[in-house]
Design a protein around this motif. Structure first.
Motif, mmCIF file in Angstrom:
data_model
loop_
_atom_site.group_PDB
_atom_site.id
_atom_site.type_symbol
_atom_site.label_atom_id
_atom_site.label_comp_id
_atom_site.label_asym_id
_atom_site.label_seq_id
_atom_site.Cartn_x
_atom_site.Cartn_y
_atom_site.Cartn_z
ATOM 1 N N PRO A 1 -0.554 19.537 -2.445
ATOM 2 C CA PRO A 1 0.187 20.595 -3.142
ATOM 3 C C PRO A 1 0.821 20.109 -4.442
ATOM 4 O O PRO A 1 1.044 18.925 -4.630
ATOM 5 N N LYS A 2 1.083 21.046 -5.312
ATOM 6 C CA LYS A 2 1.784 20.884 -6.593
ATOM 7 C C LYS A 2 0.969 20.131 -7.640
ATOM 8 O O LYS A 2 0.973 20.506 -8.783
ATOM 9 N N MET A 3 0.294 19.067 -7.266
ATOM 10 C CA MET A 3 -0.604 18.341 -8.173
ATOM 11 C C MET A 3 -1.712 17.773 -7.311
ATOM 12 O O MET A 3 -1.436 17.045 -6.358
ATOM 13 N N ASN A 4 -2.956 18.130 -7.607
ATOM 14 C CA ASN A 4 -4.037 17.631 -6.758
ATOM 15 C C ASN A 4 -4.269 16.134 -6.983
ATOM 16 O O ASN A 4 -3.745 15.546 -7.928
ATOM 17 N N GLY A 5 -5.049 15.544 -6.098
ATOM 18 C CA GLY A 5 -5.277 14.105 -6.147
ATOM 19 C C GLY A 5 -6.017 13.634 -7.385
ATOM 20 O O GLY A 5 -5.776 12.524 -7.868
ATOM 21 N N VAL B 1 3.831 13.140 -0.179
ATOM 22 C CA VAL B 1 3.285 14.368 0.390
ATOM 23 C C VAL B 1 2.644 15.244 -0.699
ATOM 24 O O VAL B 1 1.770 16.040 -0.407
ATOM 25 N N THR B 2 3.061 15.074 -1.939
ATOM 26 C CA THR B 2 2.484 15.842 -3.045
ATOM 27 C C THR B 2 1.901 14.875 -4.076
ATOM 28 O O THR B 2 2.262 13.693 -4.108
ATOM 29 N N GLY B 3 1.052 15.395 -4.934
ATOM 30 C CA GLY B 3 0.490 14.570 -5.988
ATOM 31 C C GLY B 3 1.550 14.035 -6.934
ATOM 32 O O GLY B 3 1.506 12.882 -7.356
ATOM 33 N N GLY B 4 2.519 14.879 -7.256
ATOM 34 C CA GLY B 4 3.614 14.457 -8.123
ATOM 35 C C GLY B 4 4.421 13.321 -7.517
ATOM 36 O O GLY B 4 4.784 12.360 -8.209
ATOM 37 N N GLU B 5 4.715 13.426 -6.220
ATOM 38 C CA GLU B 5 5.429 12.348 -5.520
ATOM 39 C C GLU B 5 4.614 11.064 -5.564
ATOM 40 O O GLU B 5 5.166 9.974 -5.724
ATOM 41 N N ALA B 6 3.302 11.191 -5.392
ATOM 42 C CA ALA B 6 2.423 10.022 -5.401
ATOM 43 C C ALA B 6 2.520 9.280 -6.728
ATOM 44 O O ALA B 6 2.654 8.052 -6.768
ATOM 45 N N VAL B 7 2.483 10.027 -7.829
ATOM 46 C CA VAL B 7 2.567 9.410 -9.159
ATOM 47 C C VAL B 7 3.929 8.745 -9.343
ATOM 48 O O VAL B 7 4.017 7.589 -9.775
ATOM 49 N N VAL C 1 0.840 -1.194 0.000
ATOM 50 C CA VAL C 1 0.000 0.000 0.000
ATOM 51 C C VAL C 1 0.877 1.247 0.000
ATOM 52 O O VAL C 1 1.840 1.340 0.757
ATOM 53 N N LEU C 2 0.508 2.197 -0.851
ATOM 54 C CA LEU C 2 1.152 3.506 -0.904
ATOM 55 C C LEU C 2 0.167 4.526 -0.349
ATOM 56 O O LEU C 2 -1.010 4.513 -0.726
ATOM 57 N N ILE C 3 0.628 5.384 0.542
ATOM 58 C CA ILE C 3 -0.210 6.415 1.148
ATOM 59 C C ILE C 3 0.243 7.774 0.624
ATOM 60 O O ILE C 3 1.424 8.109 0.697
ATOM 61 N N ALA C 4 -0.717 8.558 0.122
ATOM 62 C CA ALA C 4 -0.396 9.890 -0.394
ATOM 63 C C ALA C 4 -1.334 10.910 0.242
ATOM 64 O O ALA C 4 -2.516 10.962 -0.063
ATOM 65 N N ASP C 5 -0.780 11.690 1.163
ATOM 66 C CA ASP C 5 -1.546 12.733 1.857
ATOM 67 C C ASP C 5 -0.547 13.760 2.356
ATOM 68 O O ASP C 5 0.511 13.403 2.869
ATOM 69 N N ASP C 6 -0.867 15.047 2.208
ATOM 70 C CA ASP C 6 0.067 16.085 2.630
ATOM 71 C C ASP C 6 0.046 16.313 4.138
ATOM 72 O O ASP C 6 0.884 17.035 4.660
ATOM 73 N N THR C 7 -0.869 15.684 4.852
ATOM 74 C CA THR C 7 -0.966 15.840 6.300
ATOM 75 C C THR C 7 -0.412 14.599 7.000
ATOM 76 O O THR C 7 -0.951 13.496 6.833
ATOM 77 N N SER C 8 0.646 14.790 7.779
ATOM 78 C CA SER C 8 1.285 13.644 8.439
ATOM 79 C C SER C 8 0.333 12.914 9.384
ATOM 80 O O SER C 8 0.395 11.695 9.512
ATOM 81 N N LEU C 9 -0.566 13.646 10.035
ATOM 82 C CA LEU C 9 -1.527 13.014 10.941
ATOM 83 C C LEU C 9 -2.386 11.989 10.204
ATOM 84 O O LEU C 9 -2.578 10.871 10.676
ATOM 85 N N PHE C 10 -2.883 12.345 9.027
ATOM 86 C CA PHE C 10 -3.732 11.417 8.277
ATOM 87 C C PHE C 10 -2.916 10.253 7.708
ATOM 88 O O PHE C 10 -3.405 9.129 7.651
ATOM 89 N N ARG C 11 -1.677 10.512 7.299
ATOM 90 C CA ARG C 11 -0.826 9.401 6.846
ATOM 91 C C ARG C 11 -0.625 8.417 7.993
ATOM 92 O O ARG C 11 -0.702 7.206 7.805
#
Length: 124
Positions: free
Chosen positions: A58-62, A34-40, A5-15
């Motif tokens: 940030p940078k690229m939305n979900g 942390v960013t949409g680009g990192e997620a991809v 599983v990969l988790i992509a969320d800019d908020t550490s609490l939710f991750r």
């Protein structure tokens, strides 16, 4: 074998909440973006079995990240999450290939239910 599983969320609490919810034996967290680009980029590198992706990043939305991931892997299992309860965003995410949608704040059982459902649908 554990499901990656990969988790992509800019908020550490939710991750952290998602990690804790998926700390059961059958799941392994293979990355956190942390960013949409990192997620991809991480999705392409790690090739997880499932990704939990926040809409507001940030940078690229979900939604844009989801679109990129689905272009790369049309069979990707992606669950969207957001603190916004906008029906249009939910519909858009599902139309673009998301398997489910979790509204923040969520509980561990909400996360597990959505993740388990995403895997069950593929097995049927």
């Amino acid at each position: 074998m554990k499901k990656k599983v990969l988790i992509a969320d800019d908020t550490s609490l939710f991750r952290e909440m998602i990690k804790n919810a998926l700390s059961v034996d059958e799941y392994q967290i293979v990355g956190e973006a942390v960013t949409g680009g990192e997620a991809v980029d991480m999705y392409k590198e790690k090739k997880p079995d499932l990704m939990v992706l926040d809409i507001n990043m940030p940078k690229m939305n979900g939604i844009d990240a989801l679109t990129s991931v689905m272009e790369f892997d049309p069979k990707a299992r992606v669950i969207m999450c957001s603190d916004q309860k906008y029906e249009g965003m939910i519909v858009m995410a599902i139309k673009k290939g998301a398997k489910d949608f979790i509204v923040k704040p969520f509980s561990a059982s909400d996360v597990l239910k959505a993740v388990n459902k995403a895997f069950e649908e593929e097995e049927e």
